[in-house]
Design a protein around this motif. Structure first.
Motif, PDB file in Angstrom:
ATOM      1  N   GLY A   1       2.014   2.553   0.605  1.00 46.16           N
ATOM      2  CA  GLY A   1       3.461   2.509   0.426  1.00 46.16           C
ATOM      3  C   GLY A   1       4.255   3.051   1.606  1.00 46.16           C
ATOM      4  O   GLY A   1       5.317   3.659   1.422  1.00 46.16           O
ATOM      5  N   VAL A   2       3.772   2.831   2.837  1.00 43.25           N
ATOM      6  CA  VAL A   2       4.535   3.257   4.011  1.00 43.25           C
ATOM      7  C   VAL A   2       5.872   2.521   4.032  1.00 43.25           C
ATOM      8  O   VAL A   2       5.975   1.355   3.639  1.00 43.25           O
ATOM      9  N   ASN A   3       6.908   3.219   4.492  1.00 47.79           N
ATOM     10  CA  ASN A   3       8.242   2.613   4.531  1.00 47.79           C
ATOM     11  C   ASN A   3       8.576   1.995   5.882  1.00 47.79           C
ATOM     12  O   ASN A   3       9.445   1.130   5.977  1.00 47.79           O
ATOM     13  N   GLY A   4       7.875   2.435   6.917  1.00 41.63           N
ATOM     14  CA  GLY A   4       8.123   1.862   8.232  1.00 41.63           C
ATOM     15  C   GLY A   4       7.006   2.205   9.198  1.00 41.63           C
ATOM     16  O   GLY A   4       6.350   3.241   9.056  1.00 41.63           O
ATOM     17  N   VAL A   5       6.784   1.326  10.174  1.00 41.89           N
ATOM     18  CA  VAL A   5       5.833   1.575  11.256  1.00 41.89           C
ATOM     19  C   VAL A   5       6.549   1.203  12.556  1.00 41.89           C
ATOM     20  O   VAL A   5       6.954   0.049  12.726  1.00 41.89           O
ATOM     21  N   VAL A   6       6.701   2.176  13.442  1.00 38.08           N
ATOM     22  CA  VAL A   6       7.451   1.970  14.680  1.00 38.08           C
ATOM     23  C   VAL A   6       6.558   2.301  15.870  1.00 38.08           C
ATOM     24  O   VAL A   6       5.924   3.358  15.896  1.00 38.08           O
ATOM     25  N   GLY A   7       6.490   1.399  16.845  1.00 38.21           N
ATOM     26  CA  GLY A   7       5.711   1.654  18.048  1.00 38.21           C
ATOM     27  C   GLY A   7       6.387   2.697  18.932  1.00 38.21           C
ATOM     28  O   GLY A   7       7.619   2.714  19.058  1.00 38.21           O
ATOM     29  N   LYS A   8       5.586   3.583  19.555  1.00 35.06           N
ATOM     30  CA  LYS A   8       6.161   4.607  20.429  1.00 35.06           C
ATOM     31  C   LYS A   8       6.805   3.984  21.663  1.00 35.06           C
ATOM     32  O   LYS A   8       7.794   4.505  22.183  1.00 35.06           O
ATOM     33  N   ASP A   9       6.228   2.891  22.134  1.00 31.75           N
ATOM     34  CA  ASP A   9       6.792   2.199  23.294  1.00 31.75           C
ATOM     35  C   ASP A   9       8.122   1.572  22.891  1.00 31.75           C
ATOM     36  O   ASP A   9       8.165   0.635  22.095  1.00 31.75           O
ATOM     37  N   GLY A  10       9.202   2.090  23.418  1.00 34.04           N
ATOM     38  CA  GLY A  10      10.530   1.574  23.086  1.00 34.04           C
ATOM     39  C   GLY A  10      11.133   2.175  21.835  1.00 34.04           C
ATOM     40  O   GLY A  10      12.185   1.721  21.364  1.00 34.04           O
ATOM     41  N   ALA A  11      10.503   3.214  21.285  1.00 37.87           N
ATOM     42  CA  ALA A  11      11.000   3.809  20.034  1.00 37.87           C
ATOM     43  C   ALA A  11      12.412   4.355  20.190  1.00 37.87           C
ATOM     44  O   ALA A  11      13.193   4.363  19.225  1.00 37.87           O
ATOM     45  N   GLU A  12      12.753   4.803  21.398  1.00 36.02           N
ATOM     46  CA  GLU A  12      14.091   5.366  21.600  1.00 36.02           C
ATOM     47  C   GLU A  12      15.195   4.346  21.320  1.00 36.02           C
ATOM     48  O   GLU A  12      16.332   4.707  21.014  1.00 36.02           O
ATOM     49  N   ASP A  13      14.848   3.046  21.407  1.00 40.78           N
ATOM     50  CA  ASP A  13      15.844   2.001  21.189  1.00 40.78           C
ATOM     51  C   ASP A  13      15.946   1.559  19.735  1.00 40.78           C
ATOM     52  O   ASP A  13      16.960   0.964  19.342  1.00 40.78           O
ATOM     53  N   VAL A  14      14.905   1.809  18.951  1.00 32.60           N
ATOM     54  CA  VAL A  14      14.881   1.251  17.585  1.00 32.60           C
ATOM     55  C   VAL A  14      14.704   2.299  16.490  1.00 32.60           C
ATOM     56  O   VAL A  14      14.848   1.981  15.308  1.00 32.60           O
ATOM     57  N   LEU A  15      14.387   3.543  16.856  1.00 30.49           N
ATOM     58  CA  LEU A  15      14.047   4.534  15.833  1.00 30.49           C
ATOM     59  C   LEU A  15      15.200   4.804  14.876  1.00 30.49           C
ATOM     60  O   LEU A  15      15.015   4.809  13.654  1.00 30.49           O
ATOM     61  N   VAL A  16      16.388   5.029  15.404  1.00 30.64           N
ATOM     62  CA  VAL A  16      17.528   5.359  14.535  1.00 30.64           C
ATOM     63  C   VAL A  16      17.827   4.209  13.574  1.00 30.64           C
ATOM     64  O   VAL A  16      17.997   4.425  12.365  1.00 30.64           O
ATOM     65  N   GLU A  17      17.867   2.996  14.100  1.00 33.48           N
ATOM     66  CA  GLU A  17      18.106   1.835  13.236  1.00 33.48           C
ATOM     67  C   GLU A  17      16.998   1.703  12.189  1.00 33.48           C
ATOM     68  O   GLU A  17      17.279   1.384  11.026  1.00 33.48           O
ATOM     69  N   SER A  18      15.752   1.949  12.591  1.00 32.08           N
ATOM     70  CA  SER A  18      14.634   1.844  11.653  1.00 32.08           C
ATOM     71  C   SER A  18      14.782   2.856  10.521  1.00 32.08           C
ATOM     72  O   SER A  18      14.562   2.531   9.349  1.00 32.08           O
ATOM     73  N   LEU A  19      15.151   4.084  10.852  1.00 29.91           N
ATOM     74  CA  LEU A  19      15.350   5.105   9.825  1.00 29.91           C
ATOM     75  C   LEU A  19      16.492   4.716   8.881  1.00 29.91           C
ATOM     76  O   LEU A  19      16.383   4.893   7.660  1.00 29.91           O
ATOM     77  N   GLU A  20      17.557   4.190   9.435  1.00 27.14           N
ATOM     78  CA  GLU A  20      18.686   3.770   8.603  1.00 27.14           C
ATOM     79  C   GLU A  20      18.284   2.641   7.656  1.00 27.14           C
ATOM     80  O   GLU A  20      18.662   2.627   6.479  1.00 27.14           O
ATOM     81  N   ARG A  21      17.502   1.692   8.159  1.00 29.70           N
ATOM     82  CA  ARG A  21      17.056   0.581   7.317  1.00 29.70           C
ATOM     83  C   ARG A  21      16.110   1.049   6.220  1.00 29.70           C
ATOM     84  O   ARG A  21      16.182   0.586   5.081  1.00 29.70           O
ATOM     85  N   VAL A  22      15.229   1.988   6.564  1.00 21.89           N
ATOM     86  CA  VAL A  22      14.315   2.545   5.563  1.00 21.89           C
ATOM     87  C   VAL A  22      15.109   3.247   4.464  1.00 21.89           C
ATOM     88  O   VAL A  22      14.841   3.078   3.272  1.00 21.89           O
ATOM     89  N   LEU A  23      16.108   4.024   4.850  1.00 23.13           N
ATOM     90  CA  LEU A  23      16.925   4.727   3.858  1.00 23.13           C
ATOM     91  C   LEU A  23      17.722   3.751   2.993  1.00 23.13           C
ATOM     92  O   LEU A  23      18.090   4.078   1.865  1.00 23.13           O
ATOM     93  N   ALA A  24      17.960   2.546   3.529  1.00 23.07           N
ATOM     94  CA  ALA A  24      18.661   1.515   2.760  1.00 23.07           C
ATOM     95  C   ALA A  24      17.715   0.756   1.836  1.00 23.07           C
ATOM     96  O   ALA A  24      18.134  -0.148   1.110  1.00 23.07           O
ATOM     97  N   GLY A  25      16.425   1.112   1.870  1.00 25.24           N
ATOM     98  CA  GLY A  25      15.464   0.508   0.957  1.00 25.24           C
ATOM     99  C   GLY A  25      14.576  -0.551   1.555  1.00 25.24           C
ATOM    100  O   GLY A  25      13.763  -1.159   0.857  1.00 25.24           O
ATOM    101  N   GLU A  26      14.683  -0.796   2.871  1.00 26.45           N
ATOM    102  CA  GLU A  26      13.853  -1.806   3.510  1.00 26.45           C
ATOM    103  C   GLU A  26      12.500  -1.228   3.909  1.00 26.45           C
ATOM    104  O   GLU A  26      12.355  -0.022   4.127  1.00 26.45           O
ATOM    105  N   GLN A  27      11.503  -2.093   4.019  1.00 26.23           N
ATOM    106  CA  GLN A  27      10.221  -1.732   4.622  1.00 26.23           C
ATOM    107  C   GLN A  27      10.258  -2.270   6.048  1.00 26.23           C
ATOM    108  O   GLN A  27      10.340  -3.474   6.270  1.00 26.23           O
TER     109      GLN A  27
END
Length: 210
Positions: free
Chosen positions: A96-122
C-alpha cells in the motif's frame, strides 16, 4: 502545516529534502537514518506523511512500510529511491505505498508528489512504471489471469494495490471471510503463496490490469 518524517541513511539526502521542503507548507518534524529509527520517530512525532529511502538499513524502506501497515498504520508513505527492482516495487505496491519518487530529479517533483499523495493519489514515478512494464514485456508469458472470473480479477487488482481485506469486502458487498476464501483459492489457482507473490505475478502482466 503538514508534518513530515524523512528517513534516509545519507545525511546529504536528508539535508536536500529539508532544503526542498523549507519554503513550502511541509514541515519536517524528524530526520533519521534507519528504518528502526523511523518506526520510533513515527510513534514519537506522529507525522502526517513519511518519506523513506528504499535502501536504508535496519530495516529498509519497503520493510519499514510493511511494518507500519501490519501494525494498522495507514498514514501516507512515499519511497525515495535511486533504484528499485521489480520485486521490491511489487512488494511496496502490495503493502500500500502511496508514492515512489526517484532521487534523480526529486527536487523538481517531490513537493508536487507529496501534495498529490495527500489528495489521495498513488504517485509512482513514470520511469519506474515504464521500466517495470519493459521488464515484464521482455519476459512475457501467457497470462495466468486469463481464466479468472471478473470478481477474481477485481480482487487481484485491489489486493495488489494493498487494499485491506475488510475494505475489499466493503467494496464488493461480501464478508471479510469470503475475501479470505477468494484469496486462498486465487493463491492455489495462480501458484503463489501470499499477496507479495501475487503482486509480483500481476506486475509481469500489466496489460491485465491497465
Amino acid at each position: 502545516m503538514t508534518t513530515v518524517l524523512i528517513a534516509d541513511d545519507h545525511p546529504f539526502i536528508r539535508t536536500g529534502v529539508q532544503a526542498v521542503l523549507a519554503p513550502t507548507a511541509f514541515r519536517i518534524v524528524a530526520a533519521v537514518g534507519s528504518g528502526a529509527e523511523a518506526l520510533e520517530a513515527v510513534k514519537a512525532h506522529d507525522p502526517d506523511i513519511c518519506i523513506f529511502d528504499v535502501t536504508m538499513p535496519a530495516p529498509d524502506g519497503v520493510e519499514t512500510l510493511k511494518a507500519m501497515r501490519e501494525a494498522g498504520d495507514q498514514r501516507p508513505v512515499v519511497l525515495l529511491t535511486a533504484h528499485i527492482d521489480d520485486r521490491r516495487l511489487a512488494e511496496a505496491i502490495a503493502a500500500g505505498v502511496n508514492g515512489v519518487v526517484g532521487k534523480d530529479g526529486a527536487e523538481d517533483v517531490l513537493v508536487e508528489s507529496l501534495e498529490r499523495v495527500l489528495a489521495g493519489e498513488q504517485v509512482i514515478a513514470p520511469e519506474l512504471v515504464a521500466r517495470a512494464r519493459a521488464q515484464a514485456e521482455r519476459h512475457h508469458a501467457p497470462s495466468p489471469f486469463a481464466a479468472l472470473t471478473p470478481r477474481e480479477r477485481t480482487i487481484v487488482a485491489l489486493a495488489m494495490r494493498g487494499t485491506r481485506n475488510r475494505d475489499i469486502a466493503a467494496r464488493l458487498g461480501i464478508t471479510e471471510g469470503t475475501v479470505k476464501v477468494y484469496l486462498h483459492a486465487l493463491y492455489q489457482k495462480l501458484g503463489v503463496d501470499n499477496r507479495t507473490e501475487l503482486a509480483v505475478l500481476a506486475l509481469r502482466h500489466p496489460e491485465e490490469f491497465a
